[in-house]
Design a protein around this motif. Structure first.
Motif, mmCIF file in Angstrom:
data_model
loop_
_atom_site.group_PDB
_atom_site.id
_atom_site.type_symbol
_atom_site.label_atom_id
_atom_site.label_comp_id
_atom_site.label_asym_id
_atom_site.label_seq_id
_atom_site.Cartn_x
_atom_site.Cartn_y
_atom_site.Cartn_z
ATOM 1 N N SER A 1 1.233 -1.522 -0.122
ATOM 2 C CA SER A 1 -0.269 -0.058 -0.163
ATOM 3 C C SER A 1 0.922 1.100 -0.025
ATOM 4 C CB SER A 1 -1.094 -0.169 1.666
ATOM 5 O OG SER A 1 0.236 0.155 2.842
ATOM 6 N N GLY A 2 0.061 2.411 -0.392
ATOM 7 C CA GLY A 2 1.147 4.120 -0.133
ATOM 8 C C GLY A 2 1.179 3.996 -1.512
ATOM 9 N N GLY A 3 1.249 3.253 -2.695
ATOM 10 C CA GLY A 3 1.875 4.414 -4.278
ATOM 11 C C GLY A 3 0.600 5.619 -4.271
ATOM 12 N N GLY A 4 1.491 5.934 -4.995
ATOM 13 C CA GLY A 4 -0.052 7.028 -5.494
ATOM 14 C C GLY A 4 0.838 8.666 -6.682
ATOM 15 N N LEU A 5 0.474 9.213 -7.212
ATOM 16 C CA LEU A 5 0.945 10.382 -8.152
ATOM 17 C C LEU A 5 1.352 11.797 -6.847
ATOM 18 C CD1 LEU A 5 1.360 11.472 -10.317
ATOM 19 C CD2 LEU A 5 -0.769 12.725 -10.214
ATOM 20 N N VAL A 6 3.118 11.383 -6.895
ATOM 21 C CA VAL A 6 3.474 12.679 -6.379
ATOM 22 C C VAL A 6 4.565 13.338 -7.465
ATOM 23 C CG1 VAL A 6 5.232 10.462 -6.456
ATOM 24 C CG2 VAL A 6 4.954 13.048 -4.236
ATOM 25 N N GLN A 7 4.641 14.661 -7.087
ATOM 26 C CA GLN A 7 5.248 15.426 -8.354
ATOM 27 C C GLN A 7 7.352 15.396 -7.889
ATOM 28 O OE1 GLN A 7 3.917 19.642 -7.208
ATOM 29 N NE2 GLN A 7 2.519 19.327 -8.165
ATOM 30 N N LEU B 1 12.127 12.113 -5.140
ATOM 31 C CA LEU B 1 11.152 11.288 -5.750
ATOM 32 C C LEU B 1 11.284 11.624 -7.220
ATOM 33 C CD1 LEU B 1 8.081 9.365 -3.968
ATOM 34 C CD2 LEU B 1 10.587 7.938 -5.361
ATOM 35 N N LYS B 2 12.346 11.019 -8.487
ATOM 36 C CA LYS B 2 12.281 11.713 -9.456
ATOM 37 C C LYS B 2 11.181 10.948 -10.484
ATOM 38 C CE LYS B 2 16.960 11.726 -8.367
ATOM 39 N NZ LYS B 2 18.680 11.274 -8.931
ATOM 40 N N PRO B 3 11.182 11.431 -11.764
ATOM 41 C CA PRO B 3 10.262 10.559 -12.555
ATOM 42 C C PRO B 3 10.646 9.156 -13.454
ATOM 43 C CG PRO B 3 10.570 12.949 -13.567
ATOM 44 C CD PRO B 3 11.411 12.801 -12.592
ATOM 45 N N GLU B 4 11.371 8.851 -12.658
ATOM 46 C CA GLU B 4 12.069 7.592 -13.881
ATOM 47 C C GLU B 4 12.068 6.517 -12.234
ATOM 48 O OE1 GLU B 4 14.404 10.670 -13.311
ATOM 49 O OE2 GLU B 4 16.477 10.200 -12.835
ATOM 50 N N ASP B 5 11.695 7.069 -11.077
ATOM 51 C CA ASP B 5 10.811 6.531 -10.200
ATOM 52 C C ASP B 5 9.746 5.568 -10.682
ATOM 53 O OD1 ASP B 5 13.034 8.270 -8.040
ATOM 54 O OD2 ASP B 5 13.142 6.094 -8.765
ATOM 55 N N THR B 6 9.284 6.130 -10.869
ATOM 56 C CA THR B 6 7.781 6.129 -11.506
ATOM 57 C C THR B 6 8.153 3.651 -11.872
ATOM 58 O OG1 THR B 6 7.132 7.828 -12.282
ATOM 59 C CG2 THR B 6 6.027 5.865 -13.559
ATOM 60 N N ALA B 7 7.111 3.289 -11.443
ATOM 61 C CA ALA B 7 7.215 2.221 -11.479
ATOM 62 C C ALA B 7 5.675 1.436 -10.824
ATOM 63 C CB ALA B 7 8.416 1.226 -11.198
ATOM 64 N N VAL B 8 5.668 0.123 -11.032
ATOM 65 C CA VAL B 8 5.242 -0.767 -10.153
ATOM 66 C C VAL B 8 5.710 -1.266 -9.258
ATOM 67 C CG1 VAL B 8 3.234 -2.607 -9.281
ATOM 68 C CG2 VAL B 8 3.278 -1.028 -11.705
ATOM 69 N N SER C 1 5.358 13.368 -11.245
ATOM 70 C CA SER C 1 5.166 13.568 -12.680
ATOM 71 C C SER C 1 4.508 15.092 -11.965
ATOM 72 C CB SER C 1 4.411 13.032 -13.704
ATOM 73 O OG SER C 1 3.378 14.284 -14.676
ATOM 74 N N SER C 2 4.616 16.000 -12.844
ATOM 75 C CA SER C 2 4.408 17.333 -12.757
ATOM 76 C C SER C 2 3.020 17.061 -13.641
ATOM 77 C CB SER C 2 5.333 18.560 -12.630
ATOM 78 O OG SER C 2 5.905 18.180 -14.443
#
Length: 116
Positions: A7-13, A86-93, A115-116
């Motif tokens: 748990s804990g995922g989501g959208l962050v800038q 966090l960086k955009p390249e951290d985007t993942a499951v 993502s911004s």
């Protein structure tokens, strides 16, 4: 049976923080190392962080060193990962993992989007 629930995922800038958590059951949690993996779109699953059974040793992928921190609570049977800067390249499951009796167990994953 072994169960892992993230748990804990989501959208962050970019530059933001998230805290992932994994609840474990069905095995003697304090006897096994726990890991976080991630899989970005079109890429292979990769190890992000690992913590030994009693929490004495932590290992990190070079790409997250100094930004992510793995921890565990052997009373609550949970493992967490604090993700900062966090960086955009951290985007993942992101997946919680353990190996019990030479078998790998995985949760269903939680999506982190930077993502911004």
């Amino acid at each position: 049976q072994v169960q892992l629930v993230e748990s804990g995922g989501g959208l962050v800038q970019p530059g933001g923080s998230l805290r992932l958590s994994c609840a474990a059951s069905g095995f003697t949690f304090s006897s096994y190392a726990m890991s976080w993996y991630r899989q970005a779109p079109g890429k292979e699953r990769e190890l992000v962080a690992r913590i030994t059974s009693l929490g004495r040793t932590e290992n990190y992928a070079d790409s997250v060193k100094g930004r992510f921190t793995i921890s565990r609570d052997n009373f609550r049977n949970t493992v967490a990962m604090q993700m900062n800067s966090l960086k955009p390249e951290d985007t993942a499951v992101y997946y919680c993992n353990t190996r019990v009796s030479q078998s790998d167990y995985w949760g269903k994953g939680t999506l982190v989007t930077v993502s911004s």
